[in-house]
Design a protein around this motif. Structure first.
Motif, PDB file in Angstrom:
ATOM      1  N   LEU A  61       0.858  -1.184   0.000  1.00 47.18           N
ATOM      2  CA  LEU A  61       0.000   0.000   0.000  1.00 47.18           C
ATOM      3  C   LEU A  61       0.890   1.228   0.000  1.00 47.18           C
ATOM      4  O   LEU A  61       1.750   1.377   0.873  1.00 47.18           O
ATOM      5  N   GLY A  62       0.672   2.107  -0.956  1.00 46.21           N
ATOM      6  CA  GLY A  62       1.468   3.323  -1.028  1.00 46.21           C
ATOM      7  C   GLY A  62       2.947   3.007  -1.094  1.00 46.21           C
ATOM      8  O   GLY A  62       3.401   2.213  -1.930  1.00 46.21           O
ATOM      9  N   THR A  63       3.695   3.611  -0.195  1.00 50.27           N
ATOM     10  CA  THR A  63       5.153   3.431  -0.186  1.00 50.27           C
ATOM     11  C   THR A  63       5.606   2.289   0.711  1.00 50.27           C
ATOM     12  O   THR A  63       6.805   2.114   0.912  1.00 50.27           O
ATOM     13  N   LEU A  64       4.652   1.526   1.263  1.00 52.35           N
ATOM     14  CA  LEU A  64       5.008   0.458   2.204  1.00 52.35           C
ATOM     15  C   LEU A  64       4.739  -0.906   1.568  1.00 52.35           C
ATOM     16  O   LEU A  64       3.596  -1.384   1.547  1.00 52.35           O
ATOM     17  N   PRO A  65       5.772  -1.567   1.064  1.00 51.63           N
ATOM     18  CA  PRO A  65       5.564  -2.847   0.375  1.00 51.63           C
ATOM     19  C   PRO A  65       5.073  -3.966   1.277  1.00 51.63           C
ATOM     20  O   PRO A  65       4.487  -4.939   0.782  1.00 51.63           O
ATOM     21  N   THR A  66       5.283  -3.870   2.595  1.00 53.92           N
ATOM     22  CA  THR A  66       4.817  -4.945   3.471  1.00 53.92           C
ATOM     23  C   THR A  66       3.443  -4.661   4.074  1.00 53.92           C
ATOM     24  O   THR A  66       2.955  -5.443   4.889  1.00 53.92           O
ATOM     25  N   ALA A  67       2.819  -3.559   3.688  1.00 52.90           N
ATOM     26  CA  ALA A  67       1.431  -3.300   4.079  1.00 52.90           C
ATOM     27  C   ALA A  67       0.501  -4.025   3.111  1.00 52.90           C
ATOM     28  O   ALA A  67       0.895  -4.392   1.998  1.00 52.90           O
ATOM     29  N   PHE A  68      -0.749  -4.243   3.546  1.00 50.82           N
ATOM     30  CA  PHE A  68      -1.704  -4.913   2.660  1.00 50.82           C
ATOM     31  C   PHE A  68      -3.125  -4.531   3.038  1.00 50.82           C
ATOM     32  O   PHE A  68      -3.398  -4.023   4.124  1.00 50.82           O
ATOM     33  N   ARG A  69      -4.030  -4.802   2.096  1.00 51.36           N
ATOM     34  CA  ARG A  69      -5.464  -4.645   2.322  1.00 51.36           C
ATOM     35  C   ARG A  69      -6.152  -5.885   1.768  1.00 51.36           C
ATOM     36  O   ARG A  69      -5.929  -6.260   0.607  1.00 51.36           O
ATOM     37  N   GLU A 131       6.450  -0.656  15.842  1.00 52.08           N
ATOM     38  CA  GLU A 131       7.410  -0.507  16.928  1.00 52.08           C
ATOM     39  C   GLU A 131       8.338   0.697  16.711  1.00 52.08           C
ATOM     40  O   GLU A 131       9.441   0.582  16.192  1.00 52.08           O
ATOM     41  N   GLY A 132       7.830   1.860  17.090  1.00 55.20           N
ATOM     42  CA  GLY A 132       8.639   3.073  17.046  1.00 55.20           C
ATOM     43  C   GLY A 132       8.820   3.686  15.681  1.00 55.20           C
ATOM     44  O   GLY A 132       9.513   4.701  15.547  1.00 55.20           O
ATOM     45  N   SER A 133       8.182   3.116  14.657  1.00 61.17           N
ATOM     46  CA  SER A 133       8.412   3.612  13.296  1.00 61.17           C
ATOM     47  C   SER A 133       7.202   4.291  12.682  1.00 61.17           C
ATOM     48  O   SER A 133       7.294   4.878  11.608  1.00 61.17           O
ATOM     49  N   GLY A 134       6.041   4.197  13.338  1.00 57.42           N
ATOM     50  CA  GLY A 134       4.876   4.952  12.886  1.00 57.42           C
ATOM     51  C   GLY A 134       4.346   4.562  11.525  1.00 57.42           C
ATOM     52  O   GLY A 134       3.998   5.428  10.721  1.00 57.42           O
ATOM     53  N   GLY A 135       4.247   3.259  11.260  1.00 61.27           N
ATOM     54  CA  GLY A 135       3.733   2.830   9.966  1.00 61.27           C
ATOM     55  C   GLY A 135       2.339   3.336   9.675  1.00 61.27           C
ATOM     56  O   GLY A 135       2.014   3.684   8.529  1.00 61.27           O
ATOM     57  N   LYS A 136       1.491   3.420  10.696  1.00 64.77           N
ATOM     58  CA  LYS A 136       0.125   3.885  10.469  1.00 64.77           C
ATOM     59  C   LYS A 136       0.091   5.360  10.092  1.00 64.77           C
ATOM     60  O   LYS A 136      -0.811   5.803   9.376  1.00 64.77           O
ATOM     61  N   TYR A 137       1.054   6.149  10.582  1.00 63.81           N
ATOM     62  CA  TYR A 137       1.093   7.562  10.184  1.00 63.81           C
ATOM     63  C   TYR A 137       1.331   7.670   8.676  1.00 63.81           C
ATOM     64  O   TYR A 137       0.724   8.497   7.994  1.00 63.81           O
ATOM     65  N   ILE A 138       2.230   6.839   8.176  1.00 64.83           N
ATOM     66  CA  ILE A 138       2.526   6.845   6.740  1.00 64.83           C
ATOM     67  C   ILE A 138       1.294   6.406   5.949  1.00 64.83           C
ATOM     68  O   ILE A 138       0.901   7.039   4.958  1.00 64.83           O
ATOM     69  N   LEU A 139       0.665   5.312   6.396  1.00 69.80           N
ATOM     70  CA  LEU A 139      -0.527   4.828   5.706  1.00 69.80           C
ATOM     71  C   LEU A 139      -1.640   5.860   5.721  1.00 69.80           C
ATOM     72  O   LEU A 139      -2.357   6.034   4.731  1.00 69.80           O
ATOM     73  N   GLU A 140      -1.799   6.561   6.835  1.00 68.57           N
ATOM     74  CA  GLU A 140      -2.844   7.585   6.914  1.00 68.57           C
ATOM     75  C   GLU A 140      -2.577   8.715   5.937  1.00 68.57           C
ATOM     76  O   GLU A 140      -3.483   9.167   5.231  1.00 68.57           O
ATOM     77  N   ARG A 141      -1.323   9.169   5.900  1.00 65.83           N
ATOM     78  CA  ARG A 141      -0.983  10.255   4.968  1.00 65.83           C
ATOM     79  C   ARG A 141      -1.201   9.837   3.523  1.00 65.83           C
ATOM     80  O   ARG A 141      -1.477  10.681   2.661  1.00 65.83           O
ATOM     81  N   GLU A 142      -1.097   8.541   3.249  1.00 66.45           N
ATOM     82  CA  GLU A 142      -1.252   8.045   1.884  1.00 66.45           C
ATOM     83  C   GLU A 142      -2.660   7.522   1.611  1.00 66.45           C
ATOM     84  O   GLU A 142      -2.904   6.892   0.588  1.00 66.45           O
ATOM     85  N   GLY A 143      -3.593   7.788   2.533  1.00 63.25           N
ATOM     86  CA  GLY A 143      -5.008   7.561   2.265  1.00 63.25           C
ATOM     87  C   GLY A 143      -5.566   6.199   2.630  1.00 63.25           C
ATOM     88  O   GLY A 143      -6.724   5.907   2.312  1.00 63.25           O
ATOM     89  N   TRP A 316       1.748   2.874  28.094  1.00 63.37           N
ATOM     90  CA  TRP A 316       2.316   2.528  26.805  1.00 63.37           C
ATOM     91  C   TRP A 316       1.646   3.327  25.697  1.00 63.37           C
ATOM     92  O   TRP A 316       0.568   3.876  25.871  1.00 63.37           O
ATOM     93  N   SER A 317       2.302   3.354  24.566  1.00 64.17           N
ATOM     94  CA  SER A 317       1.853   4.165  23.434  1.00 64.17           C
ATOM     95  C   SER A 317       1.891   3.316  22.178  1.00 64.17           C
ATOM     96  O   SER A 317       2.476   2.235  22.153  1.00 64.17           O
ATOM     97  N   GLY A 318       1.271   3.827  21.126  1.00 65.83           N
ATOM     98  CA  GLY A 318       1.317   3.140  19.843  1.00 65.83           C
ATOM     99  C   GLY A 318       0.794   4.039  18.753  1.00 65.83           C
ATOM    100  O   GLY A 318       0.126   5.043  19.013  1.00 65.83           O
ATOM    101  N   ASP A 319       1.078   3.659  17.506  1.00 64.81           N
ATOM    102  CA  ASP A 319       0.663   4.533  16.412  1.00 64.81           C
ATOM    103  C   ASP A 319      -0.825   4.422  16.094  1.00 64.81           C
ATOM    104  O   ASP A 319      -1.355   5.209  15.313  1.00 64.81           O
ATOM    105  N   THR A 320      -1.538   3.483  16.721  1.00 64.16           N
ATOM    106  CA  THR A 320      -2.993   3.461  16.564  1.00 64.16           C
ATOM    107  C   THR A 320      -3.625   4.688  17.211  1.00 64.16           C
ATOM    108  O   THR A 320      -4.670   5.177  16.747  1.00 64.16           O
TER     109      THR A 320
END
Length: 399
Positions: A61-69, A131-143, A316-320
């Motif tokens: 998905l977008g710029t993240l090859p290991t993301a999926f839908r 884990e500290g990399s904010g993958g969901k932030y990237i996915l959100e910015r990319e729709g 604790w925190s998370g990108d969700t």
């Protein structure tokens, strides 16, 4: 009229039929830990299982090859089950992301099995790099979340808590620059960057007593110097601050900054630091209480005692968390370990491959699928979820 009880019974049956596949998936992820954005095997194994059970899979998905839908159904509200599957260096799956992923997959397949009798669409979203990399932030910015109406995922832990919470967090990279010199022959010519870093940590430690009770400050020194016989001219650390509210985070960051500046002033070093803005950091989770209540009811039907969120300890925190202010969300905790087993420990990693982890996966998948059926079968519930979100996302957001 939709027979909700019959649909839930069918979804539960599907999860039971999937048991061996879900547990096998979890154990494979556990035995093959992949770090943030490197989850090549994990993404492939998960999507193969989803596709094998009839969901339409988009890999990358977008710029993240290991993301999926993965999708089933069409039209109506879109409900997403989130899957996380990255691990930590050294500590492996000590947050139980193998359990998170397997539960999300099970819920998505179970809801997909009855989606034809509901008005809605089910998604399984693969969100790498938590884990500290904010993958969901990237996915959100990319729709990736733009058309999602509600979403959920579970986290394994000590108790069953439907209305769970996480806290806000910001992190800084801190560097001190000094001047190198021979530590024995001419130490007076050096400017010691390690002294500055140690003084900064001591100042922060002295500050802890005066910080609000919900605040956590922690960090590590990545670089303390090069050789013991050389006055360190460059040191690097990462410092993280967590708190329940954005205003508190801002104030604590200001106070920590004074500790850093004071250390530079005392040692004659140069300070560079880069605090992430809260927009790029983890915001507190906005747990949708209407949706959480439905999840709690279903968890109770499965025989799990639901505990109040006040019994949760820690911060604790998370990108969700940040995405929960954009989409109605729950992230319940599911009991898997004893109260003395800490996340981000070797013991928690081991527990994530235990028989208790298997039961956590099955019950979580069932409860999430049952809650999805409630949501898609009951338009009033969906309206109530959205109404609460519209109100709380404005009135509760102090960030």
């Amino acid at each position: 009229m939709t027979d909700v009880d019959a649909l839930k019974a069918r979804a539960d049956q599907v999860v039971d039929e999937l048991r061996d596949e879900l547990v096998e998936l979890s154990l494979k992820l556990h035995a093959n830990v992949e770090l943030a954005f490197e989850e090549i095997k994990a993404s492939r194994w998960i999507t193969e299982l989803l596709a094998g059970h009839g969901l339409h899979v988009e890999r990358g998905l977008g710029t993240l090859p290991t993301a999926f839908r993965a999708t089933a159904g069409s039209g109506g509200p879109k409900l997403a089950y989130l899957c996380e599957y990255d691990g930590l260096p050294v500590y492996g799956h000590s947050c139980g992301h193998n359990v998170v992923a397997a539960a999300g997959v099970g819920a998505a397949i179970a809801l997909a099995s009855v989606i034809g009798q509901l008005d809605g669409t089910v998604l399984a979203l693969g969100t790498p790099g938590e884990e500290g990399s904010g993958g969901k932030y990237i996915l959100e910015r990319e729709g990736a979340f733009a058309d999602v109406d509600a979403m959920m995922l579970i986290y394994p832990g000590m108790y069953n808590v439907a209305d769970s919470r996480t806290v806000g967090a910001v992190i800084a990279k801190v560097e001190f620059f000094g001047r190198a010199a021979h530590a024995a022959a001419r130490p007076e010519l050096g400017v010691n960057a390690l002294d500055a870093m140690l003084l900064a940590f001591q100042g922060i430690n002295a500050l802890r007593q005066q910080l609000p009770s919900d605040v956590r400050v922690h960090g590590i020194i990545d670089k303390g110097g090069t050789l013991p016989q050389v006055i360190p001219d460059h040191t690097v650390a990462r410092i993280m601050v967590r708190a329940n509210h954005g205003a508190t985070l801002d104030e604590v960051v200001r106070r920590l900054d004074r500790c850093l500046e004071g250390a530079a002033l005392m040692t004659g070093t140069r300070l560079e630091r880069s605090w992430r803005t809260r927009a790029d950091g983890a915001q507190p989770l906005l747990s949708n209480q209407t949706l959480a209540s439905a999840f709690a009811d279903n968890l109770g039907e499965l025989g799990r005692e639901v505990r109040p969120r006040e019994e949760l300890s820690g911060a604790w925190s998370g990108d969700t968390g940040s995405i929960s202010w954009l989409v109605p969300t729950i992230q319940p905790q599911m009991a898997m370990t004893a109260a003395d087993v800490a996340p981000h420990s070797h013991e928690f990693h081991a527990a994530s491959a235990s028989p208790e982890a298997a039961e956590c996966i099955i019950d979580a998948a069932k409860a999430m699928a049952m809650t999805g059926i409630d949501l898609l079968a009951n338009s009033q519930l969906m309206s109530d979820v959205c109404a609460e979100f519209a109100k709380r996302s404005v009135t509760d957001n102090e960030l």
